[in-house]
Design a protein around this motif. Structure first.
Motif, mmCIF file in Angstrom:
data_model
loop_
_atom_site.group_PDB
_atom_site.id
_atom_site.type_symbol
_atom_site.label_atom_id
_atom_site.label_comp_id
_atom_site.label_asym_id
_atom_site.label_seq_id
_atom_site.Cartn_x
_atom_site.Cartn_y
_atom_site.Cartn_z
ATOM 1 N N GLY A 1 0.810 -1.207 0.000
ATOM 2 C CA GLY A 1 0.000 0.000 0.000
ATOM 3 C C GLY A 1 0.842 1.254 0.000
ATOM 4 O O GLY A 1 0.503 2.248 -0.666
ATOM 5 N N HIS A 2 1.943 1.223 0.728
ATOM 6 C CA HIS A 2 2.856 2.375 0.751
ATOM 7 C C HIS A 2 3.500 2.566 -0.612
ATOM 8 O O HIS A 2 3.614 3.698 -1.103
ATOM 9 C CB HIS A 2 3.928 2.168 1.822
ATOM 10 N N ARG A 3 3.913 1.485 -1.250
ATOM 11 C CA ARG A 3 4.510 1.600 -2.585
ATOM 12 C C ARG A 3 3.513 2.200 -3.570
ATOM 13 O O ARG A 3 3.867 3.054 -4.393
ATOM 14 C CB ARG A 3 4.993 0.229 -3.072
ATOM 15 N N ALA A 4 2.263 1.764 -3.487
ATOM 16 C CA ALA A 4 1.239 2.310 -4.378
ATOM 17 C C ALA A 4 1.041 3.802 -4.122
ATOM 18 O O ALA A 4 0.839 4.584 -5.060
ATOM 19 C CB ALA A 4 -0.080 1.556 -4.187
ATOM 20 N N ALA A 5 1.116 4.213 -2.852
ATOM 21 C CA ALA A 5 0.948 5.627 -2.518
ATOM 22 C C ALA A 5 2.089 6.463 -3.085
ATOM 23 O O ALA A 5 1.876 7.599 -3.544
ATOM 24 C CB ALA A 5 0.861 5.802 -1.008
ATOM 25 N N LEU A 6 3.308 5.936 -3.069
ATOM 26 C CA LEU A 6 4.446 6.657 -3.633
ATOM 27 C C LEU A 6 4.244 6.905 -5.127
ATOM 28 O O LEU A 6 4.462 8.017 -5.622
ATOM 29 C CB LEU A 6 5.736 5.861 -3.411
ATOM 30 N N VAL A 7 3.819 5.881 -5.843
ATOM 31 C CA VAL A 7 3.626 6.018 -7.287
ATOM 32 C C VAL A 7 2.448 6.935 -7.582
ATOM 33 O O VAL A 7 2.495 7.755 -8.514
ATOM 34 C CB VAL A 7 3.442 4.638 -7.933
ATOM 35 N N ALA A 8 1.396 6.831 -6.792
ATOM 36 C CA ALA A 8 0.247 7.714 -6.996
ATOM 37 C C ALA A 8 0.642 9.167 -6.799
ATOM 38 O O ALA A 8 0.199 10.055 -7.547
ATOM 39 C CB ALA A 8 -0.885 7.329 -6.045
ATOM 40 N N ALA A 9 1.487 9.434 -5.807
ATOM 41 C CA ALA A 9 1.938 10.801 -5.570
ATOM 42 C C ALA A 9 2.749 11.315 -6.746
ATOM 43 O O ALA A 9 2.630 12.487 -7.144
ATOM 44 C CB ALA A 9 2.762 10.858 -4.284
ATOM 45 N N ALA A 10 3.588 10.455 -7.322
ATOM 46 C CA ALA A 10 4.355 10.864 -8.506
ATOM 47 C C ALA A 10 3.414 11.187 -9.662
ATOM 48 O O ALA A 10 3.612 12.172 -10.386
ATOM 49 C CB ALA A 10 5.339 9.767 -8.899
ATOM 50 N N GLY A 11 2.390 10.367 -9.830
ATOM 51 C CA GLY A 11 1.433 10.633 -10.888
ATOM 52 C C GLY A 11 0.750 11.976 -10.727
ATOM 53 O O GLY A 11 0.523 12.693 -11.704
ATOM 54 N N GLY B 1 2.749 14.731 -12.030
ATOM 55 C CA GLY B 1 2.867 14.817 -13.484
ATOM 56 C C GLY B 1 3.442 13.611 -14.165
ATOM 57 O O GLY B 1 3.499 13.551 -15.397
ATOM 58 N N GLY B 2 3.925 12.625 -13.406
ATOM 59 C CA GLY B 2 4.510 11.436 -14.021
ATOM 60 C C GLY B 2 5.684 10.950 -13.209
ATOM 61 O O GLY B 2 5.843 11.296 -12.033
ATOM 62 N N LEU B 3 6.544 10.158 -13.826
ATOM 63 C CA LEU B 3 7.729 9.639 -13.146
ATOM 64 C C LEU B 3 8.847 9.445 -14.159
ATOM 65 O O LEU B 3 8.668 8.753 -15.162
ATOM 66 C CB LEU B 3 7.421 8.308 -12.447
ATOM 67 N N ASP B 4 9.983 10.056 -13.890
ATOM 68 C CA ASP B 4 11.135 9.978 -14.780
ATOM 69 C C ASP B 4 12.302 9.193 -14.189
ATOM 70 O O ASP B 4 13.123 8.662 -14.928
ATOM 71 C CB ASP B 4 11.603 11.395 -15.133
ATOM 72 N N LEU B 5 12.380 9.135 -12.866
ATOM 73 C CA LEU B 5 13.488 8.451 -12.202
ATOM 74 C C LEU B 5 12.977 7.799 -10.933
ATOM 75 O O LEU B 5 12.356 8.456 -10.097
ATOM 76 C CB LEU B 5 14.609 9.436 -11.869
ATOM 77 N N LEU B 6 13.255 6.505 -10.790
ATOM 78 C CA LEU B 6 12.936 5.759 -9.575
ATOM 79 C C LEU B 6 14.238 5.314 -8.939
ATOM 80 O O LEU B 6 15.033 4.608 -9.570
ATOM 81 C CB LEU B 6 12.064 4.546 -9.901
ATOM 82 N N PRO C 1 12.054 -3.431 -3.910
ATOM 83 C CA PRO C 1 12.391 -2.688 -5.126
ATOM 84 C C PRO C 1 11.641 -3.192 -6.358
ATOM 85 O O PRO C 1 11.154 -2.394 -7.173
ATOM 86 C CB PRO C 1 13.901 -2.894 -5.263
ATOM 87 N N LEU C 2 11.520 -4.512 -6.500
ATOM 88 C CA LEU C 2 10.791 -5.033 -7.654
ATOM 89 C C LEU C 2 9.308 -4.666 -7.561
ATOM 90 O O LEU C 2 8.679 -4.302 -8.562
ATOM 91 C CB LEU C 2 10.950 -6.548 -7.755
ATOM 92 N N GLU D 1 4.936 -1.398 -9.771
ATOM 93 C CA GLU D 1 3.901 -0.388 -9.570
ATOM 94 C C GLU D 1 4.150 0.840 -10.444
ATOM 95 O O GLU D 1 3.208 1.454 -10.970
ATOM 96 C CB GLU D 1 3.868 0.017 -8.096
ATOM 97 N N ALA D 2 5.442 1.189 -10.600
ATOM 98 C CA ALA D 2 5.798 2.416 -11.312
ATOM 99 C C ALA D 2 5.981 2.236 -12.809
ATOM 100 O O ALA D 2 6.106 3.222 -13.543
ATOM 101 C CB ALA D 2 7.094 2.983 -10.725
#
Length: 293
Positions: A71-81, A84-89, A123-124, A129-130
């Motif tokens: 759930g925390h990982r999903a929240a991190l990706v949702a925040a990036a979205g 505006g998106g995600l360029d570097l993880l 990490p995987l 998710e991302a």
């Protein structure tokens, strides 16, 4: 502006890299397990973004939590979205498995499971998710590169990063790009930076559990790079650094002679600046130095 997710960003290398990116105008999603230190880091990052030439502080979303939590990982990706998106993880969060480190004959199995969960499985999970956002990124310019993997040393030490970095270490093969028997390697998506260790490839007494987890992360990264040629996947050994993690691993060692994490950051930025091919890199934390673990 470009967006990055950085785990384990309340201190050490994660915080140093986040500050450098904020200073370049990047928007950030950062995490750590402890809310207090993470919010302190977030205030520093927003201040670093003030001078980025965009008229306002970098947007920084600080989400305390544990990367082993889906759930925390999903929240991190949702925040990036939402940014505006995600360029570097950047998968930087890590645990040792035993503090202080012990020989394998005495290593607690629960500790090894924890090291694998945080250093490999999480990490995987975050990458999975991302992945949709990373595939849509257009931050890194496309370029032709026949050999999709590199194994190089990054220069480090000082803000000017004095050692040169060759973004195309296999340049002798590039002249064949586009020929019928050598299809070009085109990377158009975002980038994944997995923080590894020399313990992944060297046999240091007491580092077996942690090293095994980092070795698994290395192999996972290498396979991902083959499977996702549109992304850059970098797995980097940052070398010895003066961090809390190392202090916990070897509390009897004198840390004063170890470089600070900030000395590694210029080398990491060169990966971004050069659009470096996927591969394993070693960041020498001192000019002309050699990393150990």
């Amino acid at each position: 502006m470009p967006v990055a997710i950085i785990t384990g960003a309340s201190k050490g290398l994660g915080r140093a890299l986040a500050a450098a990116l904020a200073g370049r105008g990047w928007d950030l999603v950062v995490d750590a397990r402890s809310a207090g230190p993470l919010e302190e880091a977030a205030r520093e990052l927003r201040a670093a973004g003030q001078g980025a030439g965009r008229g306002a502080a970098a947007r920084v979303v600080a989400l305390p939590g544990d990367v082993v939590d889906a759930g925390h990982r999903a929240a991190l990706v949702a925040a990036a979205g939402e940014l505006g998106g995600l360029d570097l993880l950047v998968n930087n969060a890590s645990v040792l498995g035993a503090e202080p480190l012990v020989r394998l004959a005495d290593h607690p199995l629960e500790g090894l499971r924890a090291a694998l969960e945080v250093n490999v499985v999480a990490p995987l999970g975050l990458i999975q998710e991302a992945m949709p956002l990373l595939r849509m990124s257009s931050y890194l310019a496309s370029y032709e590169e026949v050999v999709p993997h590199a194994n190089s040393t990054l220069g480090g030490g000082g803000d000017n990063n004095g050692r040169g970095y060759d973004s195309h270490p296999n340049i002798e093969n590039v002249r064949n790009a586009g020929s019928s028997d050598s299809p070009p390697y085109i990377g158009t998506g975002g980038a994944i930076l997995n923080i590894s260790s020399d313990a992944a490839v060297e046999a240091y007494p007491t580092w077996g559990g942690y090293g095994a987890a980092k070795a698994a992360l290395d192999q996972q990264s290498a396979v991902l790079a083959v499977e996702e040629p549109g992304l850059r996947v970098w797995w980097v050994d940052p070398g010895d650094m003066r961090t809390d993690l190392y202090a916990a691993a070897a509390p009897e060692d004198d840390p004063s002679g170890r470089p600070l994490p900030a000395t590694v950051v210029p080398g990491l930025l060169r990966l971004l600046d050069g659009g470096a091919p996927s591969g394993r890199y070693t960041a020498a934390a001192t000019p002309g130095g050699v990393s150990s673990r």
